[in-house]
Design a protein around this motif. Sequence first.
Motif, PDB file in Angstrom:
ATOM      1  N   ALA A   1      -7.046   7.670   3.752  1.00 10.27           N
ATOM      2  CA  ALA A   1      -6.019   6.108   4.059  1.00 10.27           C
ATOM      3  C   ALA A   1      -6.111   6.156   5.900  1.00 10.27           C
ATOM      4  N   ARG A   2      -5.589   6.716   6.514  1.00 14.45           N
ATOM      5  CA  ARG A   2      -4.832   6.656   8.148  1.00 14.45           C
ATOM      6  C   ARG A   2      -6.301   6.528   8.642  1.00 14.45           C
TER       7      ARG A   2
ATOM      8  N   ARG B   1      -9.596   2.901  12.090  1.00  8.97           N
ATOM      9  CA  ARG B   1     -11.004   2.479  12.688  1.00  8.97           C
ATOM     10  C   ARG B   1     -10.762   0.350  12.014  1.00  8.97           C
ATOM     11  N   GLU B   2      -9.511   0.521  11.555  1.00  7.92           N
ATOM     12  CA  GLU B   2      -9.374  -0.947  11.448  1.00  7.92           C
ATOM     13  C   GLU B   2      -9.461  -1.629  13.118  1.00  7.92           C
ATOM     14  N   GLU B   3      -7.966  -0.827  13.351  1.00 11.02           N
ATOM     15  CA  GLU B   3      -7.342  -0.855  15.058  1.00 11.02           C
ATOM     16  C   GLU B   3      -8.396  -0.557  15.661  1.00 11.02           C
TER      17      GLU B   3
ATOM     18  N   ARG C   1      -8.844   5.116   7.687  1.00 12.82           N
ATOM     19  CA  ARG C   1      -9.108   3.528   7.802  1.00 12.82           C
ATOM     20  C   ARG C   1      -8.815   3.115   8.460  1.00 12.82           C
ATOM     21  N   ARG C   2      -7.360   3.196   8.322  1.00 12.50           N
ATOM     22  CA  ARG C   2      -6.530   2.334   9.274  1.00 12.50           C
ATOM     23  C   ARG C   2      -6.788   2.529  10.571  1.00 12.50           C
TER      24      ARG C   2
ATOM     25  N   TRP D   1      -0.556   6.760  14.080  1.00 16.50           N
ATOM     26  CA  TRP D   1      -1.511   6.734  12.265  1.00 16.50           C
ATOM     27  C   TRP D   1      -1.394   8.208  11.992  1.00 16.50           C
TER      28      TRP D   1
ATOM     29  N   PRO E   1       0.550   4.592   5.226  1.00 13.15           N
ATOM     30  CA  PRO E   1       0.260   5.687   6.026  1.00 13.15           C
ATOM     31  C   PRO E   1       0.530   7.114   6.326  1.00 13.15           C
ATOM     32  N   GLU E   2       1.119   6.216   7.416  1.00 12.54           N
ATOM     33  CA  GLU E   2       2.110   6.972   9.001  1.00 12.54           C
ATOM     34  C   GLU E   2       2.796   7.567   8.344  1.00 12.54           C
TER      35      GLU E   2
ATOM     36  N   GLU F   1      -0.681   3.986   0.292  1.00 12.74           N
ATOM     37  CA  GLU F   1      -2.080   2.822   1.069  1.00 12.74           C
ATOM     38  C   GLU F   1      -0.439   1.925   2.037  1.00 12.74           C
TER      39      GLU F   1
END
Length: 139
Positions: free
Chosen positions: A87-88, A93-95, A90-91, A113, A48-49, A45
């Motif tokens: 986790a990647r 999607r947020e971006e 989700r990140r 990501w 994740p990149e 978390e």
Amino acid sequence: MAAPLEEQLITGLLLVQGSNYRDVLDGAAPGVPGGAVRVAVDLIEAGPERPHTAGSLAAAAGVGTRALQGGFRRQLGMTPTEYLRDARLRRVREELLALDPQVGAVARVARRWGFRHLGRFSGWYRDRFGESPAQTLRR
């Protein structure tokens, strides 16, 4: 990219060749302390990149790779690699939700990501969120 391949090669060799570890590799993964899974999840978390592997996460958590994988399966219902992918995703999607659709580029975000194969990324994204990354960007 070489680390996961190296890890799989070594595990495969240990499985096909007789060794002192054969019983451990064939048997159930030994119990893993709940804290080890928490350490691995926190590492994922926090970055994740980063190029995490099951082996590097296990080493950081102070347990063996198979023990960590077993702990993840028992506690989270997935492998460390699947958790990292989620986790990647989700990140990403947020971006995508925060980007202006006129200047956003799905491929650029996905690569940032850690997704190198865009076809697989798109399939995983659709499976996880029920829409394509481009549809998310247009929202």
